[in-house]
Design a protein around this motif. Structure first.
Motif, short mmCIF file in Angstrom:
data_model
loop_
_atom_site.label_atom_id
_atom_site.label_comp_id
_atom_site.label_asym_id
_atom_site.label_seq_id
_atom_site.Cartn_x
_atom_site.Cartn_y
_atom_site.Cartn_z
N ALA B 106 0.86 -1.27 -0.01
CA ALA B 106 0.02 0.07 -0.02
C ALA B 106 0.86 1.26 -0.10
O ALA B 106 0.57 2.31 -0.70
CB ALA B 106 -1.02 0.14 1.00
N ILE B 107 1.97 1.17 0.90
CA ILE B 107 2.97 2.45 1.04
C ILE B 107 3.51 2.68 -0.64
O ILE B 107 3.57 3.53 -1.01
CB ILE B 107 3.86 2.16 1.71
CG1 ILE B 107 3.20 2.19 3.55
CG2 ILE B 107 5.09 3.36 2.03
CD1 ILE B 107 3.99 1.69 4.34
N MET B 108 3.97 1.44 -1.27
CA MET B 108 4.53 1.62 -2.55
C MET B 108 3.69 2.15 -3.43
O MET B 108 3.91 2.82 -4.51
CB MET B 108 4.97 0.10 -2.89
CG MET B 108 6.37 -0.29 -2.26
SD MET B 108 6.54 -2.27 -2.61
CE MET B 108 6.69 -2.07 -4.41
N ARG B 109 2.43 1.80 -3.32
CA ARG B 109 1.41 2.38 -4.25
C ARG B 109 0.89 3.73 -3.98
O ARG B 109 0.34 4.33 -4.61
CB ARG B 109 0.19 1.32 -4.44
CG ARG B 109 0.62 -0.13 -5.12
CD ARG B 109 -0.53 -1.08 -5.15
NE ARG B 109 -1.45 -0.32 -6.01
CZ ARG B 109 -2.55 -1.08 -6.74
NH1 ARG B 109 -2.80 -2.32 -6.18
NH2 ARG B 109 -3.11 -0.49 -7.39
N GLY B 110 1.47 4.14 -2.90
CA GLY B 110 1.19 5.68 -2.60
C GLY B 110 -0.26 5.85 -2.02
O GLY B 110 -0.62 6.91 -1.88
N PHE B 111 -0.59 5.01 -1.47
CA PHE B 111 -1.98 4.88 -0.67
C PHE B 111 -1.97 5.42 0.72
O PHE B 111 -2.85 5.64 1.31
CB PHE B 111 -2.80 3.33 -0.79
CG PHE B 111 -2.96 3.11 -2.11
CD1 PHE B 111 -3.34 3.87 -3.24
CD2 PHE B 111 -3.25 1.65 -2.41
CE1 PHE B 111 -3.84 3.63 -4.56
CE2 PHE B 111 -3.46 1.16 -3.66
CZ PHE B 111 -3.67 2.18 -4.79
N VAL B 112 -0.72 5.44 1.12
CA VAL B 112 -0.44 5.91 2.31
C VAL B 112 0.29 7.28 2.46
O VAL B 112 1.53 7.24 1.86
CB VAL B 112 0.36 4.83 3.22
CG1 VAL B 112 0.50 5.41 4.85
CG2 VAL B 112 -0.55 3.52 3.12
N THR B 113 -0.38 8.37 2.83
CA THR B 113 0.43 9.81 2.75
C THR B 113 0.19 10.37 4.02
O THR B 113 -0.83 10.16 4.73
CB THR B 113 -0.26 10.66 1.64
OG1 THR B 113 -1.54 10.48 1.70
CG2 THR B 113 0.24 10.16 0.39
N PRO B 114 1.23 11.11 4.40
CA PRO B 114 1.33 11.69 5.83
C PRO B 114 0.54 12.89 5.92
O PRO B 114 0.01 13.17 7.06
CB PRO B 114 2.62 12.40 5.93
CG PRO B 114 3.27 12.39 4.22
CD PRO B 114 2.52 11.31 3.77
N ASP B 115 -0.25 13.28 4.89
CA ASP B 115 -1.24 14.57 5.30
C ASP B 115 -2.65 13.84 5.80
O ASP B 115 -3.45 14.80 6.11
CB ASP B 115 -1.51 15.20 4.04
CG ASP B 115 -1.92 14.18 2.71
OD1 ASP B 115 -1.43 13.20 2.85
OD2 ASP B 115 -2.63 14.76 1.97
N ARG B 116 -2.98 12.68 5.62
CA ARG B 116 -4.35 12.04 5.76
C ARG B 116 -4.40 10.72 6.25
O ARG B 116 -5.52 10.36 6.75
CB ARG B 116 -5.04 12.36 4.50
CG ARG B 116 -4.68 11.78 3.30
CD ARG B 116 -5.30 12.12 2.05
NE ARG B 116 -6.53 12.10 2.14
CZ ARG B 116 -7.44 12.66 1.12
NH1 ARG B 116 -6.70 13.12 0.28
NH2 ARG B 116 -8.85 12.68 1.27
N THR B 117 -3.48 9.89 6.03
CA THR B 117 -3.89 8.34 5.96
C THR B 117 -3.64 7.83 7.23
O THR B 117 -2.36 7.78 8.08
CB THR B 117 -3.04 7.62 4.89
OG1 THR B 117 -3.17 8.28 3.69
CG2 THR B 117 -3.61 6.31 4.77
N THR B 118 -4.43 7.07 7.98
CA THR B 118 -4.58 6.41 9.21
C THR B 118 -4.23 4.79 8.54
O THR B 118 -4.96 4.41 7.90
CB THR B 118 -5.69 6.26 10.15
OG1 THR B 118 -6.10 7.62 10.41
CG2 THR B 118 -5.64 5.53 11.18
#
Lengths: 715, 527
Positions: B106-118
């Motif tokens: 998920a991180i690799m695919r960019g689905f986890v971002t510091p501005d919003r993702t829990t």
């Protein structure tokens, strides 16, 4: 029995006018068919419409009550051929299969159907298997619509639009005497939502009525000279009739302001993705109110040039959002613009990638690129002059995260077959092996890596035909029971018999069309109240003239499987060598047996539950067993023992005790680490007494030895 | 190109309602119950007056492959929102990963971002085939994913939800649902989550237990490392046995006191292993060998040589032969472990079947070494013995007779020192030790690496033969390398290559490279 039961959900199909239907896309499609007064339905399973077939099967009672005939067709070709009922009779018919492979198989029938033309509405619901999660080669069904002059609907992916397009599809088909394809993408099949239901409608003219009053008209038969006339009829009458119907009934939709410098033409299926990109660009609100005009092609074939020109009016640039390749729509619109002498820039595959799924990021990038070029003033200031947004540097995980392709399930009966083939190859060297479509194709992946091609459903043995003449080592081909009945019996087995093939054919018989969700096939062993099952594959194979047939009734017997393979590879017999390896799909078996077993345990009956385990002291962590298995429940664990460098094999509680581990350890002479533990529930009186006596004696012996030496208590 | 056209439209103000859309992606491995979890979330959102849209990709992904479920929801109003059918990079609010590497994906695919993702991830591992099939240790490093998650996610919650679910008699979907609720990332009350479980009707009690466990842990904002291994060595430390033997053991234990500090623990572990394998005298032999290595060691190097020797001499001395397997299979502690693992219910009986497949080699191995050597030299006798014994044998060790067979075999270990197998193993070990100590004289680091090469010898029958051949080939490579500055480094690379695949293709490649520069005067030393 299919993997997923819709028995509960299909009750929703009975609701009527004034009620709200909520559920998945496939259920909505079925409901829409009933509301449209469909007279017969059928199809062939395959992702993403397997569940649609399951819904139809589970809804058979409701269908029959309404006078609707349901047929689980033998193949897509058979399904498409069934639409012949709409050629002469005013009966609405619908079939479903996956695209584009299903359409490939069906294309002969579809082409003939299109040439004949139809009287009753004929609908082909295509589950377009494209993009992430697809299991097949990446192509478009669009080409088939173009070459056969069938109309292609691509509705917006929400339940009301999909339902509406079913009605529109039948109407369009009848207005233009042309069969219609209704395309739904992978995610739309399973998208959830709701729509306002209507009453179900009995077909005004049923298939039974047709049998009572048969009709024929040779002008509809595809034979010269009628076939020449039919081609002209397509171009001169059916096409304009379709275009007229599309315009008059507003099948395509326009959104957004009338006046704008730019616009977007899109396939209906792309609508939500386009709106999301516009939302992210600040150009659309949550309800999809957009600043950029949209021309949504719910009908992607035929196109209506006048409608398109009208949309282009007053715009300097238009973007075509068309997923997949080649860009049929963009080419057609470009040619139309050029011929009409309009001066407007047409964008499409220059802004969006030619190949691959239009994911969120791709769509955002493509739309932004288009607007930046064609109407930069529409973009929010932030995007026009982007501040360098600081993105945190992330560690590169590409070398860490392993790929996870699909594989055989826990306890799969196909695993030991491929373990046996791998062992045979270790002995005799690598062979020319051809695969087929089905779960068994997972054997081409690690750890087995068996087989190097797949040419189509039921075509495994046929794809080895060039090697049928034999040579130093025989060719091997694999065929599943689904593929066998789909096309394999004639195209592969019959072909091999006729051509005196020297090859070895392994038919993997797991009692179901397992890869598509466990639907029954002719050779299924289960009783099916509405279908005829229990026709052995071995009989069919013998029936078409195979003399050398071996039936294996327990695939988990790896030594036996290996022995049969060895015999097949070395016998002097002339002609194809067919091995039918049969064991029930474990997924289905578990679903069937687990509740029964639990019930039996509760009722106090004697039940044995097997499970495998690994002695961690004996396992040396070489993982040879895994290289012959790949079972999800056979995994690794790291021991808290400083003397161990490598993790040891370990079997988790998901093990179903199929026996593969033990058989393989034995056949391949791997190691003595495996054990099988069978828990006997509700043992009899004697068994209990005897068991207790045994364990007491064993414990005594164990204590005796322990008391004479130093041991370290390990737990 | 008509790009200069100016619009009369002003860019619109972004719709604030868009921020109300909650985007949830679930990344799971087929069979983990992602569909059930999706249905629960959907139901829960409905209960709270939200419109929801869920999608999934079923396809072949359901067969153990990686799969994504995706949902969008927003407070209901009179008009329906337009939702996307798939997650987009940088546009996901809640990412639920049902396994650690799926979190990585998920991180690799960019689905986890510091501005919003829990990011809510179960820290357990469902190993991919590619990790499991490596002959060495191919398990991907969860720490790397955790490190990335801590940077990529706005909030990161991770603990073993699989174990939690199993402990509660449920599926991971329930503990994940609990963690999702406990994280507070969805604006719904706990009761509405539980109501969704209750409404689903099946296995409700167990699901609620797993849910509660997940809820509590996530509410505490837990980040837990993946944990391996259940065998705790400290519990295994206490010797049990007749007092005269325990005394003798204590004497051996006292001998380890004389060893350097950092070697002592390993030496004790090794000592336990060899005593467990044979007897206390064998333990004394082990310590003698260790002392011998210590004589050659260098305090300036932290006694690394002795440390590795303590580990690998023990492994070499405690090889796996028929006696060993029979002994381990019939021990009381083993029976207890199996019972613990299978945990048969009260009132049930348990059958136990062992899968054995002896070959002539094993039979000859337990013969007196002279006789064994003679027989193994004769192809004819070996074939004959093979014909007699070589077949799969399934022994029901819960029954007296088969148990007794193994029990007696295990007891014969007293005679092990006289067997052919012991002679072979001893010879092999001594040659290896001698080689390593010779290298040590030349190059300390190479001596250490040569000791470590013993790791390659493992497995049974063909696998064991393959391990030995890899060991030999690596040692041949080492012979070419000896004397070079980078010899130890290359030795390590050779060993790692040998462990990377079954057939030894990578090792062959590495050896080719070594041969290309070693053995020739100073060519490759430039870089």
């Amino acid at each position: 029995m299919a993997e997923r039961s819709f028995a509960k959900e299909v009750q929703k199909l009975k609701i009527g006018e004034g009620e709200t239907f909520s559920g998945e896309g496939i259920l909505a499609l079925t409901k829409a068919l009933l509301e449209a007064g469909v007279g017969y339905v059928g199809g062939y399973q395959g992702a993403p419409i397997s569940h649609l077939m399951d819904v139809l099967a589970d809804a058979e009672e409701i269908l029959t009550e309404l006078g609707v005939r349901y047929e689980a067709n033998a193949s897509e070709a058979a399904a498409a051929a069934m639409l012949a009922a709409s050629v002469h009779y005013p009966i609405r018919g619908a079939v479903t299969f996956k695209g584009p492979v299903g359409v490939n198989v069906a294309s002969d029938a579809l082409a003939n159907l299109s040439s004949s033309g139809v009287t009753g509405g004929a609908l082909v619901i295509i589950g377009e298997d494209y993009g992430e999660g697809s299991s097949i080669m990446q192509e478009r069904s669009h080409a088939f619509a173009m070459k056969s002059q069938m109309w292609l609907l691509d509705p917006r992916p929400n339940l009301p639009s999909i339902v509406k397009s079913v009605h529109q599809g039948f109407e369009l088909s009848e207005a233009s005497n042309t069969p219609v394809m209704l395309m739904v993408r992978i995610r739309s099949c399973h998208v959830t939502g709701s729509f306002e239901a209507r009453d179900n409608k009995r077909p005004p003219f049923t298939v039974k009525d047709a049998l009572a009053t048969p009709r024929s008209d040779y002008a509809r038969v595809v034979l010269p000279p009628m076939s020449y006339l039919q081609e002209h009829d397509k171009i001169n009458n059916r096409w304009p009739a379709a275009q007229k119907h599309i315009v008059e009934n507003k099948l395509n939709e326009m959104f957004g302001p009338k006046e704008a410098p730019v616009g977007i033409v899109l396939q209906g299926g792309m609508y939500n993705g386009v709106i999301r990109a516009l939302q992210r660009l600040g150009l659309a609100d949550i309800h999809g109110e957009t600043d950029v005009p949209l021309y949504v092609l719910n009908v992607t074939y035929p196109l209506v040039n006048d409608e398109f020109f009208e949309f282009c009016e007053g715009k300097s640039a238009v973007l075509v959002v068309e997923e997949g390749q080649p860009e049929f729509i963009e080419q057609a619109l470009g040619a139309a613009l050029y011929k009409s002498g309009r001066n407007i820039s047409l964008h499409g595959k220059d802004m969006l990638p030619m190949a691959g799924e239009y994911t969120g990021q791709v769509m955002l990038d493509g739309l932004e690129a288009f607007l930046r070029k064609a109407a930069p003033e529409m973009l929010p200031a932030r995007l026009r002059a982007p501040n360098s947004e600081e993105k945190p540097a992330l560690p590169d995980l590409s070398k860490t995260v392993p790929i996870r392709p699909p594989g055989f399930c826990t306890g799969c009966p196909e695993r030991p077959i491929f373990a046996a083939i791998k062992l045979t190859e270790q002995e005799f060297g690598k062979h020319q092996i051809a695969g087929d479509i089905g779960c068994h194709l997972f054997a081409t992946l690690p750890p087995f890596e068996i087989g190097g091609s797949t040419m189509g459903y039921g075509l495994g043995p046929a794809s080895n035909a060039a090697f049928d003449g034999g040579g130093e080592k025989r060719s091997i081909s694999i065929l599943g029971d689904g593929g066998f009945w789909h096309n394999g019996l004639s195209s592969s087995i019959g072909n091999a018999v006729y051509n005196k093939s020297d090859g070895v054919i392994v038919v993997v018989d797991n009692f179901y069309s397992a890869a598509t969700g466990g639907q029954d096939v002719l050779s299924s062993r289960a009783d099916n109240p509405t279908k005829a099952t229990g026709h052995p594959i071995a009989d069919a194979v013998k029936g078409v003239g195979v003399k050398w047939v071996r039936q294996l009734d327990r695939t988990y017997d790896v030594p036996k499987m290996r022995e049969i393979l060895k015999e097949a590879l070395t016998t002097d017999h002339v002609g194809p060598k067919v091995i039918v390896a049969s064991s029930e799909c474990m997924l289905n078996k578990q679903r069937r047996e687990k509740p029964l077993m639990n019930k039996a345990i509760k009722e106090g009956r004697r039940v044995e539950k097997p499970r495998f385990g690994v002695d961690e002291d004996i396992c040396t962590g070489d993982h040879a067993c895994i290289r012959l298995s790949g079972c999800p429940s056979l995994s690794l664990k790291k021991l808290d023992d400083p003397l161990r460098d490598d993790p040891v094999a370990s079997i988790d509680q998901s093990c179903v005790g199929c026996g593969n581990c033990g058989e393989v350890a034995d056949a391949a002479v791997l190691c003595p680490s495996f054990f099988r533990a069978e828990v006997v529930h509700n043992p009899g009186w004697l068994e209990r007494k005897l068991g207790n006596l045994r364990s007491k004696t064993i414990a005594w012996l164990q204590d005796r030895r322990s008391s004479t030496r130093i041991e370290f208590a390990r737990t | 190109m008509a790009t200069t056209t100016l619009s009369e439209l002003k860019p619109r103000q972004p719709d604030l309602a868009l921020d109300q859309i909650i985007k949830v992606a679930i990344m799971a491995v087929g069979g983990q119950g992602g569909g059930v979890l999706t249905n629960w979330v959907e139901d829960c959102a409905h209960r709270n007056g939200y419109v929801v849209q869920a999608t999934s990709v079923a396809g072949v992904a359901q067969r153990t492959g990686a799969t994504i479920y995706y949902m969008e929801m927003a407070p209901a109003s009179d008009r329906k929102p337009v939702f996307s059918l798939m997650p987009a990079a940088g546009d996901v609010d809640i990412l639920v990963a049902a396994e650690m590497m799926e979190a990585g994906r998920a991180i690799m695919r960019g689905f986890v971002t510091p501005d919003r993702t829990t990011l809510i991830a179960s820290s357990h591992r469902a190993l991919a085939v590619s990790e499991k099939m490596v002959p060495g240790d191919g398990i991907a490093d969860s720490e790397e994913v955790i490190a990335a998650a801590e940077i990529a996610a706005q909030r990161f919650i991770a603990f073993d939800m699989e174990k939690m679910a199993v402990d509660a008699g449920s599926m991971i979907s329930a503990s994940l649902f609990g963690a999702l609720a406990g994280s507070g990332a969805l604006p719904f009350e706990r009761e509405s989550f539980e109501a969704a479980i209750k409404a689903s009707g099946r296995g409700v009690e167990a699901s609620l237990r797993a849910f509660a466990a997940g809820f509590e842990a996530a509410a505490g904002g837990l980040v837990e490392r993946p944990q391996w291994g259940q065998t705790k060595s400290d519990t295994a430390n206490a010797p049990r046995g007749p007092s005269h033997l325990v005394e003798k053991w204590q004497a051996l234990e006292a001998r380890t006191e004389a060893l350097p500090d950092n070697v002592r623990d390993m030496a004790l572990t090794g000592l336990r292993a060899v005593v467990d394998f044979q007897d206390l005298d064998y333990g004394a032999e082990y310590l003698d060998r260790l002392d011998q290595v210590l004589d050659h060691d260098d305090p300036g190097k932290d006694y690394e040589l002795t440390l590795e020797a303590a580990k690998y001499i023990a492994k070499a001395m405690a090889y796996d032969d028929v006696f060993r397997v029979a002994d381990l299979k019939t021990r009381g502690s083993r029976f207890a472990r199996v019972r613990n693992e299978i945990s048969p219910a009260e009132g049930t009986q348990m059958k136990l079947t062992e899968f054995m497949h002896p070959r002539a080699e094993e039979v000859v191995g337990i013969m007196p070494s002279k006789l064994g050597r003679r027989l193994s030299a004769s192809e004819k006798s070996m074939r004959l013995i093979d014909r007699l014994v070589n077949k799969g044998r399934r022994l029901r060790t819960d029954r007296l007779l088969p148990f007794a067979q193994l029990y007696i075999l295990g007891g014969l270990r007293k005679y092990r020192r006289g067997t052919l197998r012991h002679a072979i193993e001893k010879e092999h070990m001594e040659r290896w030790l001698e080689q390593a100590l010779n290298y040590r004289k030349l190059d300390y680091a190479l001596g250490v690496e040569a000791l470590r090469n013993r790791r390659l010898v493992k497995g049974y029958s063909d696998t064991h033969a393959r391990g030995l051949s890899k060991f030999d080939r690596v040692m041949e490579g080492v012979a070419l390398l000896a004397g070079r500055d980078d010899a130890a480094h290359w030795c390590k690379l050779l060993r790692e290559a040998a462990l990377a695949d079954e057939k030894g293709d990578q090792l062959e490649g590495a050896l080719k490279t070594v041969r290309s520069f070693a053995g020739q005067p100073e060519t490759a030393l430039q870089n």
